[in-house]
Write a protein that holds these residues in place. Sequence first.
Motif, PDB file in Angstrom:
ATOM      1  N   ARG A   1     -11.227   6.576  13.830  1.00  0.00           N
ATOM      2  CA  ARG A   1      -9.950   6.490  13.028  1.00  0.00           C
ATOM      3  C   ARG A   1      -9.534   4.980  12.800  1.00  0.00           C
ATOM      4  O   ARG A   1      -9.388   4.958  11.309  1.00  0.00           O
ATOM      5  CB  ARG A   1      -8.927   7.339  13.850  1.00  0.00           C
ATOM      6  N   ILE A   2      -9.766   4.227  13.556  1.00  0.00           N
ATOM      7  CA  ILE A   2      -9.465   2.583  13.019  1.00  0.00           C
ATOM      8  C   ILE A   2     -10.274   2.255  11.930  1.00  0.00           C
ATOM      9  O   ILE A   2      -9.768   1.582  10.957  1.00  0.00           O
ATOM     10  CB  ILE A   2      -9.572   1.636  14.342  1.00  0.00           C
TER      11      ILE A   2
ATOM     12  N   ARG B   1       0.810  -1.274  -0.087  1.00  0.00           N
ATOM     13  CA  ARG B   1      -0.117   0.163  -0.136  1.00  0.00           C
ATOM     14  C   ARG B   1       0.887   1.467  -0.041  1.00  0.00           C
ATOM     15  O   ARG B   1       0.188   2.373   0.207  1.00  0.00           O
ATOM     16  CB  ARG B   1      -0.884  -0.283   1.383  1.00  0.00           C
TER      17      ARG B   1
ATOM     18  N   ASP C   1      -9.970   2.339   4.311  1.00  0.00           N
ATOM     19  CA  ASP C   1      -9.069   2.566   3.240  1.00  0.00           C
ATOM     20  C   ASP C   1      -7.922   1.514   2.995  1.00  0.00           C
ATOM     21  O   ASP C   1      -7.411   1.604   1.795  1.00  0.00           O
ATOM     22  CB  ASP C   1      -8.058   3.901   3.853  1.00  0.00           C
ATOM     23  N   ASP C   2      -7.963   0.715   3.549  1.00  0.00           N
ATOM     24  CA  ASP C   2      -6.974  -0.467   3.519  1.00  0.00           C
ATOM     25  C   ASP C   2      -7.631  -1.436   2.356  1.00  0.00           C
ATOM     26  O   ASP C   2      -6.962  -2.275   1.782  1.00  0.00           O
ATOM     27  CB  ASP C   2      -6.377  -1.092   4.537  1.00  0.00           C
TER      28      ASP C   2
ATOM     29  N   ARG D   1      -8.408  -5.794  14.593  1.00  0.00           N
ATOM     30  CA  ARG D   1      -7.819  -4.776  15.010  1.00  0.00           C
ATOM     31  C   ARG D   1      -8.339  -4.068  16.245  1.00  0.00           C
ATOM     32  O   ARG D   1      -7.464  -3.417  17.158  1.00  0.00           O
ATOM     33  CB  ARG D   1      -8.103  -3.850  14.006  1.00  0.00           C
TER      34      ARG D   1
ATOM     35  N   GLN E   1     -11.945   4.018   9.779  1.00  0.00           N
ATOM     36  CA  GLN E   1     -11.531   4.680   8.500  1.00  0.00           C
ATOM     37  C   GLN E   1     -10.324   4.113   7.929  1.00  0.00           C
ATOM     38  O   GLN E   1     -10.154   3.854   6.522  1.00  0.00           O
ATOM     39  CB  GLN E   1     -11.346   6.220   8.851  1.00  0.00           C
ATOM     40  N   GLU E   2      -9.230   3.942   8.703  1.00  0.00           N
ATOM     41  CA  GLU E   2      -7.965   3.147   8.287  1.00  0.00           C
ATOM     42  C   GLU E   2      -8.480   1.663   7.430  1.00  0.00           C
ATOM     43  O   GLU E   2      -7.709   1.465   6.605  1.00  0.00           O
ATOM     44  CB  GLU E   2      -6.909   2.926   9.367  1.00  0.00           C
ATOM     45  N   LEU E   3      -9.257   0.998   8.302  1.00  0.00           N
ATOM     46  CA  LEU E   3      -9.721  -0.523   7.731  1.00  0.00           C
ATOM     47  C   LEU E   3     -10.086  -0.288   6.362  1.00  0.00           C
ATOM     48  O   LEU E   3      -9.968  -0.982   5.497  1.00  0.00           O
ATOM     49  CB  LEU E   3     -10.398  -0.842   8.634  1.00  0.00           C
TER      50      LEU E   3
END
Lengths: 271, 277
Positions: free
Chosen positions: B193-194, A52, B200-201, B250, B196-198
Amino acid sequence: MVQHVSSVTAVASVWGKHELLEKETGFWKIGPMRLWVLRHSNEWQMHALNSRDSQDRDIAIQVPFNGELPERAQQVRYGVGQTTSDLYFAPRLADRSMVLRPESPFIIPPGERITLYISTSLWVEIAFSPDKIFLTNLPVFRTSDTWFGPSTIQGEFCYLSRTSARLRYEDLIKSPYRAVTQVFLHNCSHRPLTLERFKLPVGSLALYRSPKTGLFFTDSPEIEFHARDKGVTFEVVGPFNPDDDVLELVAPAREERDRNIVIKAFSNLID
Amino acid sequence: MMDWLRVEMLPKGLNILMLIKISKGLALFFLYWILARVIQRLIQRPLQKTLGDHGKVVISKLLFYSIVIVGGLFSLAQMGVNLKVLLGAAGVLSVGIGFASQTSASNLISGLFLLVERPFSPNDFIRVGDQEGVVLNIDLLSTQLRTLDNLFVRIPNETLMKSAIINYTRFPIRRAELQINIGLGDDISKVERILQELVDDNVQVLNEPAPLFILVGPTESALALRYCFWVKTESFLTVKNQMLVSVLKRFREENISIPFPHRVLMHVNQQEQVRGS
């Protein structure tokens, strides 16, 4: 032996023909993409892994590769009558339109004409001889899927690309696995035009390569925004050629037919 | 001549002429049948383009049976049957037939209305009442589904007309929702935040329409959240499951609690209570 290629011009060795003996594995790293290809007498095996990290610009080639294949890699097998030693890697533009999202909203005042410089990640088309039979198309950097359209019912699937929307080509970070597109935007309406998302119809653009620098460029779209009821004019002009080089055509536009179109729906390219 | 034709082996009243008439009638009926089949096949493609799968099935079958019925009437006329008598009898019977077939007629008419509205097509995944499944076929009188357990369900078109139909596969994208409970003391902005990161990944989660974080509020034992994100309809279940697994994993890594229902008991000393009063 691992050959790390750091200079832009030397990247030419990634594209084109590669040779693999039977039962040999080759390894290619093109930025975030890592690819292992294993040749058997009647089978090609591909193992791909994408990170990524969009800032990864390292290029490496190792043929033959004697290490372990990573377990997490995505594996695909291709059965053929008889494999030959030649494998071809060709650069291609994405198979869907790209939605470009400036890092911060961008406003074009009425009557203004600007030029944006945008780079998008290339895809690697892999084929084998003798007739360059197509095997697969892999992204160097797999961006997120996104939806572009006036509603959740009407629209199309695109790839998302975050862009800094540079106004000067010199400010753009050059990369051997990305194609640079020069976009002309002209706000012919009487209202400021806010660009939060912008669709780049990649299918209408041809891909070129500069032999001098090894960098890739596309045709340049020219877009005029008129009043809402008059829509948008989209036209494709010749490729961007910053070094005044004789560009080589790498791949023609996939959609030749609608290169000059008037788009009634204002939201067709801009959101 | 007539004596010659009147063969003694045949049943009384039946002669060769009559046999010829019957044969002609049957041959005519067979021809009409073939014609109906040919026309049904020829109109499949134009109907498919204009009316879709449902319309194609309904109209082609209506046309087929209409031609066969007309062919049948002509065949009977050819055989020497007096159609006036037949139609007269049909008129008398029609009252009874009308009452008996009102359900079938209702199903047929409902089928035609569904044809115009087109709420679903073959291979769509739909829900009608408590039945859900993949549409196998849309017929004149009913629609057939295959459930996820591989069971066959037949739903009369009248029922479809009267019911709310949920078509899960009509549109190319769909919103998935995760209902998450976290501890009352957990950091909500960290959780957001977590998530959103997941998202995005996971490249299969659509960047637009943007995901939505909803704080529902405290429950008896937890803080209820809803996190909604959009995916391609065809990969809805796969991506939703992937996201749920990622979230749970997570949360464990980040020490975000997923509380189970619990009660806090407070024991008050009786003597302290008396001193206090």
